[in-house]
Design an enzyme around this catalytic site. Structure first.
Site, mmCIF file in Angstrom:
data_model
loop_
_atom_site.group_PDB
_atom_site.id
_atom_site.type_symbol
_atom_site.label_atom_id
_atom_site.label_comp_id
_atom_site.label_asym_id
_atom_site.label_seq_id
_atom_site.Cartn_x
_atom_site.Cartn_y
_atom_site.Cartn_z
ATOM 1 N N THR A 6 0.749 -1.217 0.000
ATOM 2 C CA THR A 6 0.000 0.000 0.000
ATOM 3 C C THR A 6 0.806 1.309 0.000
ATOM 4 O O THR A 6 1.897 1.365 0.555
ATOM 5 C CB THR A 6 -0.801 -0.036 1.310
ATOM 6 N N GLU A 29 -1.239 -5.097 7.894
ATOM 7 C CA GLU A 29 -2.138 -6.247 7.791
ATOM 8 C C GLU A 29 -3.580 -5.737 7.700
ATOM 9 O O GLU A 29 -4.147 -5.265 8.676
ATOM 10 C CB GLU A 29 -1.944 -7.174 8.995
#
Lengths: 326, 318
Positions: free
Chosen positions: A196, A248
């Site tokens: 990301t 996560e």
């Protein structure tokens, strides 16, 4: 009038054995993106425009896991997602399951500004992209050789418990057989892949904005949605702050991390850094993640509880920092 | 302290002159389904099992906008979404873009329990349903004549709406391509707490009438339409775009935790002080057995019960 502030990230959870040349490349990209944002801020661009601009740059570069360079699904394809939120007014836009859109964050912005909805996904999102005339590419534009290699290793790792394999693809200089048991999302850190990207900005009017973009988890099931497009989880902005998360995905969703930073500021009166620290410490349970944030007062903060986070931040008074480790 | 349960069949501008033939089947269904939940709680089923069970019933009932009876996309198709969350562990599961799975809430539960992920959508969700052997059926099963009619009206009015719009009159044509004001109902949901304070929440929906294909609402977004932790469990309903922006479900819990408000106060605060009028309703239970069912729309189909014998089934403000 406040001083502007900006922070960017390129993922939390970094392989401690990452070769130095890769580390340098990443830092150069972060620096370049920060500078892009800084120029825009100096020309009085609004926070929402700056976050989109910067995340587009991060998506276009193949180094991080978004746009080109996205992690691959179990089928070897790319399914990208992104979200963007404008703190003043809290309008938001999100997309998931994109396969052809060159800059997912820009499509998310169009969902926010040009559709009656907040979140579009898969073929509906792709149709909207066609209608909007955004730049689109063949799916293989987004796929890099590195990630094809990573996918293979991720598949092997998923069927072999606790067998840490020395990465081979693109890591020619790494020859050390380290028995590091570091895992994230069930994968050894070497194949977990930098995650990301994101950007948060507060402009000189005190308006906050945030944007996050990703290809998601390496070897994810087709159709899996992570935290990045979920408002309140991976992205959030309101009057008091702008937040973007990475790490996560499931832990970030469960902890509604981005909203949490704002909520403890609003409801507990914590300052920005204290809020970030609190959420990282108390709201991730066993999950591993990182957060970048800015406040309406022109502050910038970040925090992470895993090994490393690619990040950079800068404020109007001249402060600038780019880093990976603690 | 005893158990408590609350469920809803959607909040919106449910007209107070709703004809009995449209009101009664819904209230009867709420009563019946409430009893199913109550029996399960009395049998000491876990709240997670109870909310799934109750939402399955609501999905199977064609009078509500979930499962069978889901409103239609602009293409006349069905794209269902659902979400479930367990308060103690904060484990959760969500699905979107489901078109053939008879009970989307059960698919969401499978995502939670059988995958390392939280949220699967569209083709991936459908494929997973088949892998897990969940009951699937032709899409036409979910489509009702009422919803075909609603879609037609919405297209004529050129708007996206929730499913409870009074019949459209040409003379009051408003030009709103944005889902606003015209709030009708959408979504079903259930929250439950057992006598030990274990909490769970579940929500399921067909979304907004005439929504764009691929549109995702608040239901599957943890913290927006659905949330549970050790303080409370919440299921929200109304205009998805507003509920997402307000992170409604998470905020009720946050205000309880960080400002020390009780459940009713917290829920009232979020619904009446924070959320824009006409957009939001929710059902909530707390770890101490409280129940709250506030809404800022004209009405909300709802029902609740507590172990001490209190029950309520209602549509408008009491």
């Amino acid at each position: 009038m406040v001083g502007w502030a900006i922070a960017v990230h390129g993922g939390a959870g970094v392989d401690p054995n990452l070769p130095t040349d890769r580390q340098e490349q990443a830092k150069l990209l972060l620096t370049r993106c920060l500078n892009l944002g800084i120029s825009a801020l100096r020309s009085s661009a609004s926070a929402i425009d700056v976050v989109e601009l910067v995340v587009r740059e991060l998506e276009t570069d193949p180094i991080f896991n978004s746009g080109r360079g996205s992690a691959l699904t179990e089928n070897g394809t790319v399914e990208m997602e992104a979200s963007i939120m404008d703190g003043s007014g809290r309008k938001c836009g999100a997309v998931s399951g994109l396969t052809s859109v060159k800059n997912p964050v820009s499509l998310a912005r169009l969902v926010m500004d040009k559709s009656p909805h907040s979140y579009l996904a898969f073929s509906g999102a792709e149709n909207f992209a066609k209608q909007m005339g955004v730049e689109r590419m063949e799916n293989d534009y987004f796929i890099t050789e590195d990630n094809v290699g990573m996918l293979k290793q991720a598949k092997e790792a998923n069927s072999i418990l606790f067998d840490y394999r020395i990465p081979t693809s693109g890591y020619e200089s790494c020859g050390v057989g380290v028995e590091s048991p570091i895992t994230m999302n069930g994968l050894p850190i070497s194949v977990y892949a930098p995650e990301t990207v994101g950007c948060v900005v507060v402009d000189s009017q005190g308006r906050c904005a945030a944007a996050t973009s990703t290809g998601g988890l390496m070897n994810k099931k087709v159709g899996r949605i992570g935290d990045s497009p979920l408002i309140g989880a991976g992205t959030y902005a309101c009057d008091v702050c702008g937040v973007s998360c990475t790490g996560e995905g499931e832990a970030i969703i469960r902890g509604t991390v981005a909203r949490e930073v704002a909520a403890v500021m609003e409801y507990k009166g914590l300052g920005l850094q204290a809020a970030v620290d609190f959420v990282i410490k108390e709201r991730l349970d066993d999950g591993k993640a990182g957060v970048i944030a800015v406040s309406e007062k022109g502050e910038v903060a970040y925090g992470f509880n895993c090994v490393g986070m690619f990040r950079g931040c800068a404020t109007e008074d001249g402060f600038m920092e780019v880093g990976i480790w603690e | 302290m005893g158990w408590a349960i609350a469920l809803h069949g959607g909040a919106g501008a449910i007209p107070v002159d709703l004809p009995p033939e449209r009101l009664e089947p819904r209230e009867a269904a709420l009563r019946r389904i409430l009893q199913i939940g109550v029996s399960a709680l009395n049998a000491r089923c876990s709240p997670l099992d109870v909310v799934e069970l109750v939402v399955r019933e609501l999905e199977n009932c064609p009078h509500f906008n979930a499962g069978k009876g889901s409103v239609l996309t602009t293409n006349g198709t069905v794209e269902m979404e659902a979400c479930i969350m367990d308060g103690n562990s904060k484990r959760c599961g969500a699905v979107s873009g489901v078109s053939t799975v008879v009970n989307p809430i059960s698919l969401a539960r499978q995502v939670m329990e059988k995958t390392p992920h939280i949220y699967l959508a569209f083709d991936g969700a459908e494929a997973f349903a088949r892998e897990q052997g969940l009951e699937t059926i032709d899409e036409s099963h979910f489509i009702t004549t009422e919803n075909i009619e609603r879609l037609k009206q919405a297209k004529e009015a050129n708007r996206v709406q929730q499913d409870y719009t009074p019949p459209f009159k040409p003379e009051d044509k408003k030009e709103t391509p944005v889902p606003d004001g015209d709030s009708k109902l959408g979504t079903v949901g259930c929250v439950a707490v057992d006598s030990l304070g274990n909490l769970a929440a579940a929500t399921s929906t067909g979304g907004l009438v005439n929504k764009m294909v691929g549109r995702i609402g608040d239901t599957p977004i943890i913290g927006a339409g659905t949330y549970a932790n050790k303080f409370c469990a919440i299921s929200a309903t109304g205009i998805g775009e507003a509920i997402i922006r307000e992170t409604v479900a998470r905020d009720v819990a946050a205000v309880m935790e960080y400002k020390g408000l009780g459940l009713k106060e917290a829920a009232d605060y979020i619904v009446h002080q924070v959320s824009p009028k006409g957009t939001t309703g929710l059902v909530a239970v707390s770890s101490t057995g409280e129940v709250a069912m506030p809404f800022n729309t004209t009405g909300m189909f709802r029902a609740c019960a507590t172990e001490d014998g209190f029950t309520e089934v209602a549509t408008w403000a009491i």
